[in-house]
Motif scaffolding. Sequence first.
Motif, mmCIF file in Angstrom:
data_model
loop_
_atom_site.group_PDB
_atom_site.id
_atom_site.type_symbol
_atom_site.label_atom_id
_atom_site.label_comp_id
_atom_site.label_asym_id
_atom_site.label_seq_id
_atom_site.Cartn_x
_atom_site.Cartn_y
_atom_site.Cartn_z
ATOM 1 N N ARG A 94 0.723 26.107 -37.894
ATOM 2 C CA ARG A 94 -0.421 25.822 -38.423
ATOM 3 C C ARG A 94 -1.306 24.870 -37.957
ATOM 4 N NH1 ARG A 94 1.956 24.870 -43.040
ATOM 5 N NH2 ARG A 94 2.219 22.798 -42.629
ATOM 6 N N ASP A 95 -0.574 23.667 -37.591
ATOM 7 C CA ASP A 95 -1.060 22.606 -36.676
ATOM 8 C C ASP A 95 -1.744 23.156 -35.414
ATOM 9 O OD1 ASP A 95 -0.282 21.093 -38.992
ATOM 10 O OD2 ASP A 95 1.306 20.058 -37.632
ATOM 11 N N LEU A 96 -1.234 23.642 -34.787
ATOM 12 C CA LEU A 96 -1.643 24.256 -33.291
ATOM 13 C C LEU A 96 -2.907 25.255 -33.549
ATOM 14 C CD1 LEU A 96 1.595 24.858 -31.341
ATOM 15 C CD2 LEU A 96 -0.362 23.222 -30.863
ATOM 16 N N PHE A 97 -2.533 26.245 -34.505
ATOM 17 C CA PHE A 97 -3.842 27.196 -34.837
ATOM 18 C C PHE A 97 -5.095 26.472 -35.207
ATOM 19 C CE2 PHE A 97 -0.512 30.717 -36.102
ATOM 20 C CZ PHE A 97 -0.342 30.889 -34.718
ATOM 21 N N ALA A 98 -4.824 25.373 -35.919
ATOM 22 C CA ALA A 98 -5.957 24.656 -36.774
ATOM 23 C C ALA A 98 -6.693 23.737 -35.592
ATOM 24 C CB ALA A 98 -5.638 23.646 -37.787
ATOM 25 N N ALA A 99 -5.606 23.135 -34.445
ATOM 26 C CA ALA A 99 -6.251 22.259 -33.532
ATOM 27 C C ALA A 99 -6.912 22.912 -32.404
ATOM 28 C CB ALA A 99 -5.048 21.506 -32.990
ATOM 29 N N GLN A 100 -6.385 24.162 -31.817
ATOM 30 C CA GLN A 100 -6.884 24.714 -30.729
ATOM 31 C C GLN A 100 -7.186 26.127 -30.836
ATOM 32 O OE1 GLN A 100 -3.404 23.522 -28.529
ATOM 33 N NE2 GLN A 100 -2.668 25.621 -28.052
ATOM 34 N N GLY A 101 -6.802 26.730 -32.321
ATOM 35 C CA GLY A 101 -7.121 28.071 -32.341
ATOM 36 C C GLY A 101 -6.082 29.009 -32.135
ATOM 37 N N TYR A 102 -5.964 30.214 -32.721
ATOM 38 C CA TYR A 102 -4.844 31.171 -32.821
ATOM 39 C C TYR A 102 -4.662 31.591 -31.310
ATOM 40 C CZ TYR A 102 -2.445 35.526 -33.277
ATOM 41 O OH TYR A 102 -1.575 36.618 -32.989
ATOM 42 N N GLU A 103 -5.772 32.122 -30.768
ATOM 43 C CA GLU A 103 -5.944 32.794 -29.374
ATOM 44 C C GLU A 103 -5.168 31.736 -28.336
ATOM 45 O OE1 GLU A 103 -6.105 35.802 -28.698
ATOM 46 O OE2 GLU A 103 -6.562 36.312 -30.701
ATOM 47 N N ALA A 104 -5.724 30.454 -28.370
ATOM 48 C CA ALA A 104 -5.264 29.600 -27.523
ATOM 49 C C ALA A 104 -3.884 29.100 -27.588
ATOM 50 C CB ALA A 104 -6.156 28.184 -27.391
ATOM 51 N N ALA A 105 -3.388 29.323 -28.897
ATOM 52 C CA ALA A 105 -2.060 28.467 -29.162
ATOM 53 C C ALA A 105 -0.921 29.489 -28.707
ATOM 54 C CB ALA A 105 -1.596 28.207 -30.637
ATOM 55 N N THR A 106 0.115 29.004 -28.070
ATOM 56 C CA THR A 106 1.242 29.912 -27.458
ATOM 57 C C THR A 106 2.431 29.827 -28.276
ATOM 58 O OG1 THR A 106 1.903 28.496 -25.773
ATOM 59 C CG2 THR A 106 0.152 29.719 -25.354
ATOM 60 N N VAL A 107 3.318 30.666 -28.143
ATOM 61 C CA VAL A 107 4.725 30.703 -28.683
ATOM 62 C C VAL A 107 5.377 29.329 -28.056
ATOM 63 C CG1 VAL A 107 6.850 31.843 -29.272
ATOM 64 C CG2 VAL A 107 4.614 33.039 -29.450
ATOM 65 N N ARG A 108 5.248 29.184 -26.799
ATOM 66 C CA ARG A 108 5.880 28.125 -26.519
ATOM 67 C C ARG A 108 5.511 26.757 -26.719
ATOM 68 N NH1 ARG A 108 8.785 28.243 -22.057
ATOM 69 N NH2 ARG A 108 8.040 30.224 -21.245
ATOM 70 N N GLN A 109 4.183 26.557 -27.015
ATOM 71 C CA GLN A 109 3.764 25.568 -27.690
ATOM 72 C C GLN A 109 4.038 25.392 -29.042
ATOM 73 O OE1 GLN A 109 -0.453 26.431 -27.093
ATOM 74 N NE2 GLN A 109 -0.838 24.666 -25.591
ATOM 75 N N ILE A 110 4.224 26.330 -29.730
ATOM 76 C CA ILE A 110 4.758 26.428 -31.082
ATOM 77 C C ILE A 110 6.234 25.892 -31.389
ATOM 78 C CG2 ILE A 110 5.336 27.769 -33.060
ATOM 79 C CD1 ILE A 110 2.917 29.666 -32.397
ATOM 80 N N ALA A 111 7.061 26.358 -30.152
ATOM 81 C CA ALA A 111 8.527 26.051 -30.335
ATOM 82 C C ALA A 111 8.587 24.794 -29.670
ATOM 83 C CB ALA A 111 9.332 27.025 -29.130
ATOM 84 N N GLN A 112 7.932 24.516 -28.720
ATOM 85 C CA GLN A 112 7.960 22.725 -28.326
ATOM 86 C C GLN A 112 7.577 21.900 -29.596
ATOM 87 O OE1 GLN A 112 5.213 21.879 -25.227
ATOM 88 N NE2 GLN A 112 6.477 20.018 -24.432
ATOM 89 N N ARG A 113 6.437 22.127 -30.224
ATOM 90 C CA ARG A 113 6.129 21.120 -31.352
ATOM 91 C C ARG A 113 7.173 21.350 -32.476
ATOM 92 N NH1 ARG A 113 0.325 19.954 -33.782
ATOM 93 N NH2 ARG A 113 0.031 19.371 -31.676
ATOM 94 N N ALA A 114 7.811 22.406 -32.889
ATOM 95 C CA ALA A 114 8.744 22.546 -33.662
ATOM 96 C C ALA A 114 10.113 21.754 -33.360
ATOM 97 C CB ALA A 114 8.981 23.966 -34.189
ATOM 98 N N GLY A 115 10.378 21.800 -32.097
ATOM 99 C CA GLY A 115 11.597 21.222 -31.543
ATOM 100 C C GLY A 115 12.592 22.298 -31.649
ATOM 101 N N VAL A 116 12.233 23.633 -31.248
ATOM 102 C CA VAL A 116 13.219 24.709 -31.019
ATOM 103 C C VAL A 116 12.949 25.228 -29.964
ATOM 104 C CG1 VAL A 116 13.280 24.794 -33.452
ATOM 105 C CG2 VAL A 116 11.723 26.160 -32.474
ATOM 106 N N SER A 117 13.815 25.997 -29.480
ATOM 107 C CA SER A 117 13.670 27.074 -28.316
ATOM 108 C C SER A 117 12.625 28.338 -28.450
ATOM 109 C CB SER A 117 14.714 27.596 -27.844
ATOM 110 O OG SER A 117 15.320 28.607 -28.717
ATOM 111 N N VAL A 118 12.093 28.846 -27.384
ATOM 112 C CA VAL A 118 11.181 29.723 -27.882
ATOM 113 C C VAL A 118 12.057 31.112 -28.308
ATOM 114 C CG1 VAL A 118 9.847 31.669 -26.452
ATOM 115 C CG2 VAL A 118 9.608 29.167 -25.614
ATOM 116 N N GLY A 119 13.139 31.134 -27.806
ATOM 117 C CA GLY A 119 14.268 32.281 -28.455
ATOM 118 C C GLY A 119 14.218 32.054 -29.929
ATOM 119 N N SER A 120 14.421 30.970 -30.533
ATOM 120 C CA SER A 120 14.422 30.797 -31.803
ATOM 121 C C SER A 120 13.362 31.197 -32.625
ATOM 122 C CB SER A 120 14.813 29.057 -32.173
ATOM 123 O OG SER A 120 16.171 28.932 -31.749
#
Length: 186
Positions: free
Chosen positions: A6-32
């Motif tokens: 939600r924070d990433l989508f709001a800050a940089q838009g849905y298209e620009a946000a990546t799953v890798r960035q979501i995982a990093q911000r959440a403190g989990v692995s991409v696989g998680s």
Amino acid sequence: MLAAARDLFAAQGYEAATVRQIAQRAGVSVGSVFTTFASKGQILSEVMQERLDALYAELDRVIPHLRGSTVDRLRSIFAIHFAFEIRHVQLFLAHIAAAYDWTLPAGALPFGRNLRLQGLIQDCLAQGISKGDVDAGANLQGGVDLLMAAYAWTYRLAAWEQASAEAMTAVMDQQIGMIAAGLRPR
């Protein structure tokens, strides 16, 4: 993960946000992320569902108090929607766009697949039949589909012209009037 998305989508838009960035911000692995969600589109659906729960709680509170014709009540419902979504219009535009993403898993709920708005519109039209301002023989699902399409299409004004909620409401009010002309008893 949803808060991070939600924070990433709001800050940089849905298209620009990546799953890798979501995982990093959440403190989990991409696989998680991918063991929880089938795709970024499904993450968007979950983020939107969380947001829309607040909107529908407000509508549940307000709708019983709406007065006037079916057209007036529909105009109020959509005005509430525009006022709510304009705050995060890019996110809502992504939500609408996801409705055309054929790769989304069946569990994802992009715009149009969420039955809550359709149910509110259908209930309003059904009440219109009982009040006598909607034709008893009207195709209610067809009316719902037309109103949903007009609502989604009106968001082009936000995308192309940065229109306000008030400007989009004015356009939607006209469209509701035109659609309603075809639903009136003859």
